[in-house]
Design a protein around this motif. Structure first.
Motif, PDB file in Angstrom:
ATOM      1  N   THR A   1       0.853  -1.176   0.000  1.00  0.00           N
ATOM      2  CA  THR A   1       0.000   0.000   0.000  1.00  0.00           C
ATOM      3  C   THR A   1       0.894   1.232   0.000  1.00  0.00           C
ATOM      4  OG1 THR A   1      -0.111  -0.026   2.401  1.00  0.00           O
ATOM      5  CG2 THR A   1      -1.888  -1.135   1.216  1.00  0.00           C
ATOM      6  N   ARG A   2       0.335   2.330  -0.384  1.00  0.00           N
ATOM      7  CA  ARG A   2       1.111   3.568  -0.532  1.00  0.00           C
ATOM      8  C   ARG A   2       1.774   3.967   0.777  1.00  0.00           C
ATOM      9  NH1 ARG A   2      -0.919   8.480  -3.944  1.00  0.00           N
ATOM     10  NH2 ARG A   2       1.049   9.530  -4.106  1.00  0.00           N
TER      11      ARG A   2
ATOM     12  N   VAL B   1       7.873   2.812  -3.471  1.00  0.00           N
ATOM     13  CA  VAL B   1       8.606   2.628  -4.723  1.00  0.00           C
ATOM     14  C   VAL B   1       9.986   2.048  -4.437  1.00  0.00           C
ATOM     15  CG1 VAL B   1       9.511   3.765  -6.780  1.00  0.00           C
ATOM     16  CG2 VAL B   1       7.277   4.436  -5.884  1.00  0.00           C
ATOM     17  N   SER B   2      10.648   2.536  -3.411  1.00  0.00           N
ATOM     18  CA  SER B   2      11.958   1.982  -3.084  1.00  0.00           C
ATOM     19  C   SER B   2      11.831   0.524  -2.652  1.00  0.00           C
ATOM     20  CB  SER B   2      12.668   2.809  -2.014  1.00  0.00           C
ATOM     21  OG  SER B   2      11.967   2.778  -0.800  1.00  0.00           O
ATOM     22  N   GLY B   3      10.772   0.182  -1.955  1.00  0.00           N
ATOM     23  CA  GLY B   3      10.533  -1.213  -1.580  1.00  0.00           C
ATOM     24  C   GLY B   3      10.318  -2.099  -2.792  1.00  0.00           C
ATOM     25  N   ALA B   4       9.618  -1.587  -3.790  1.00  0.00           N
ATOM     26  CA  ALA B   4       9.413  -2.347  -5.029  1.00  0.00           C
ATOM     27  C   ALA B   4      10.742  -2.573  -5.746  1.00  0.00           C
ATOM     28  CB  ALA B   4       8.428  -1.619  -5.935  1.00  0.00           C
ATOM     29  N   ARG B   5      11.591  -1.554  -5.742  1.00  0.00           N
ATOM     30  CA  ARG B   5      12.920  -1.709  -6.364  1.00  0.00           C
ATOM     31  C   ARG B   5      13.741  -2.757  -5.611  1.00  0.00           C
ATOM     32  NH1 ARG B   5      12.576   4.166  -7.140  1.00  0.00           N
ATOM     33  NH2 ARG B   5      13.592   4.420  -5.120  1.00  0.00           N
TER      34      ARG B   5
ATOM     35  N   GLU C   1       8.892   2.851 -12.516  1.00  0.00           N
ATOM     36  CA  GLU C   1       7.936   3.668 -13.277  1.00  0.00           C
ATOM     37  C   GLU C   1       6.521   3.121 -13.173  1.00  0.00           C
ATOM     38  OE1 GLU C   1       8.283   6.593 -14.643  1.00  0.00           O
ATOM     39  OE2 GLU C   1      10.387   6.642 -14.079  1.00  0.00           O
ATOM     40  N   LEU C   2       6.351   1.800 -13.320  1.00  0.00           N
ATOM     41  CA  LEU C   2       5.004   1.232 -13.272  1.00  0.00           C
ATOM     42  C   LEU C   2       4.387   1.361 -11.887  1.00  0.00           C
ATOM     43  CD1 LEU C   2       5.282  -1.935 -15.546  1.00  0.00           C
ATOM     44  CD2 LEU C   2       4.467   0.363 -16.138  1.00  0.00           C
ATOM     45  N   VAL C   3       5.189   1.172 -10.842  1.00  0.00           N
ATOM     46  CA  VAL C   3       4.677   1.328  -9.479  1.00  0.00           C
ATOM     47  C   VAL C   3       4.347   2.794  -9.205  1.00  0.00           C
ATOM     48  CG1 VAL C   3       5.321   1.189  -7.030  1.00  0.00           C
ATOM     49  CG2 VAL C   3       5.726  -0.763  -8.556  1.00  0.00           C
ATOM     50  N   THR C   4       5.213   3.701  -9.629  1.00  0.00           N
ATOM     51  CA  THR C   4       4.927   5.134  -9.464  1.00  0.00           C
ATOM     52  C   THR C   4       3.622   5.507 -10.152  1.00  0.00           C
ATOM     53  OG1 THR C   4       7.261   5.702  -9.246  1.00  0.00           O
ATOM     54  CG2 THR C   4       5.776   7.469  -9.944  1.00  0.00           C
ATOM     55  N   ASN C   5       3.431   5.023 -11.384  1.00  0.00           N
ATOM     56  CA  ASN C   5       2.187   5.321 -12.108  1.00  0.00           C
ATOM     57  C   ASN C   5       0.973   4.719 -11.401  1.00  0.00           C
ATOM     58  OD1 ASN C   5       3.554   6.790 -14.007  1.00  0.00           O
ATOM     59  ND2 ASN C   5       3.568   5.170 -15.545  1.00  0.00           N
ATOM     60  N   ALA C   6       1.110   3.507 -10.867  1.00  0.00           N
ATOM     61  CA  ALA C   6      -0.004   2.884 -10.148  1.00  0.00           C
ATOM     62  C   ALA C   6      -0.366   3.701  -8.915  1.00  0.00           C
ATOM     63  CB  ALA C   6       0.354   1.451  -9.758  1.00  0.00           C
TER      64      ALA C   6
ATOM     65  N   LEU D   1       8.433  19.557 -19.265  1.00  0.00           N
ATOM     66  CA  LEU D   1       9.821  19.901 -18.977  1.00  0.00           C
ATOM     67  C   LEU D   1       9.963  20.973 -17.909  1.00  0.00           C
ATOM     68  CD1 LEU D   1      11.175  19.942 -22.642  1.00  0.00           C
ATOM     69  CD2 LEU D   1      11.365  18.108 -20.954  1.00  0.00           C
ATOM     70  N   ASN D   2       8.867  21.653 -17.577  1.00  0.00           N
ATOM     71  CA  ASN D   2       8.963  22.769 -16.636  1.00  0.00           C
ATOM     72  C   ASN D   2       8.146  22.589 -15.362  1.00  0.00           C
ATOM     73  OD1 ASN D   2      10.604  24.347 -18.407  1.00  0.00           O
ATOM     74  ND2 ASN D   2       8.778  24.690 -19.642  1.00  0.00           N
ATOM     75  N   GLY D   3       6.984  21.973 -15.449  1.00  0.00           N
ATOM     76  CA  GLY D   3       6.074  21.931 -14.312  1.00  0.00           C
ATOM     77  C   GLY D   3       6.209  20.730 -13.409  1.00  0.00           C
ATOM     78  N   GLY D   4       6.996  19.742 -13.808  1.00  0.00           N
ATOM     79  CA  GLY D   4       7.202  18.579 -12.965  1.00  0.00           C
ATOM     80  C   GLY D   4       6.021  17.641 -12.869  1.00  0.00           C
ATOM     81  N   THR D   5       5.118  17.665 -13.874  1.00  0.00           N
ATOM     82  CA  THR D   5       3.951  16.778 -13.816  1.00  0.00           C
ATOM     83  C   THR D   5       4.171  15.481 -14.584  1.00  0.00           C
ATOM     84  OG1 THR D   5       2.914  17.850 -15.720  1.00  0.00           O
ATOM     85  CG2 THR D   5       2.339  18.690 -13.526  1.00  0.00           C
ATOM     86  N   GLY D   6       5.383  15.232 -15.030  1.00  0.00           N
ATOM     87  CA  GLY D   6       5.713  13.932 -15.618  1.00  0.00           C
ATOM     88  C   GLY D   6       5.525  13.841 -17.112  1.00  0.00           C
ATOM     89  N   GLY D   7       5.160  12.641 -17.542  1.00  0.00           N
ATOM     90  CA  GLY D   7       5.002  12.369 -18.963  1.00  0.00           C
ATOM     91  C   GLY D   7       6.171  11.603 -19.552  1.00  0.00           C
ATOM     92  N   PHE D   8       7.157  11.270 -18.734  1.00  0.00           N
ATOM     93  CA  PHE D   8       8.351  10.578 -19.223  1.00  0.00           C
ATOM     94  C   PHE D   8       8.266   9.061 -19.067  1.00  0.00           C
ATOM     95  CE2 PHE D   8       9.723  14.789 -17.927  1.00  0.00           C
ATOM     96  CZ  PHE D   8      10.442  15.210 -19.029  1.00  0.00           C
ATOM     97  N   GLY D   9       7.577   8.582 -18.041  1.00  0.00           N
ATOM     98  CA  GLY D   9       7.628   7.184 -17.635  1.00  0.00           C
ATOM     99  C   GLY D   9       7.084   6.190 -18.637  1.00  0.00           C
TER     100      GLY D   9
END
Length: 131
Positions: A11-12, A17-21, A50-55, A93-101
């Protein structure tokens, strides 16, 4: 090599995420050094991250991670509670809302699939080379 599977349900939390890694690295280590090279290990860990972060961000805050070793491949599957499918979007690239994963996952994986689950939510899977 026979198929091998490990499951982790989390659970969150601040260490999710570090635990998943960590779970992923431990799973890959059980396969042996000659089973997965270091570059492939890094790719699998990155895809899990990335997948866990997105989930966590978009999928309801909980997830199930499944790792499966197939001959020549590692399968990463993440279940979450959201029926919304991942989508490609312009990276912020500026607002930190992602889109890279999600684009990165698709570049690193040999194949990706998204399956809606009858009980609700979805499973996002990626197949990655071991070598």
């Amino acid at each position: 090599m026979d198929t091998m599977c490990a499951n982790a349900t989390t659970t969150r939390s601040a260490t999710t995420v570090s635990g998943a890694r960590e779970t992923t690295r431990a799973f890959l280590e059980t396969l042996g050094q000659s089973a997965v090279d270091s570059e492939a290990t890094d790719s699998v860990v990155l895809v899990v991250s990335e997948l866990v972060t997105n989930a966590l961000r978009h999928g309801g805050g909980t997830y199930t991670l499944r790792l499966t070793a197939h001959p020549g491949l590692i399968e990463v599957s993440v279940d979450d509670l959201s029926p919304r499918l991942p989508r490609m979007r312009t990276a912020d690239l500026n607002g930190g809302t992602g889109g890279f994963g999600w684009p990165m996952v698709n570049r690193l994986a040999r194949a990706t699939t998204v399956t809606r689950r009858p009980s609700g939510g979805k499973t996002v899977s990626a197949l990655l080379a071991r070598m």
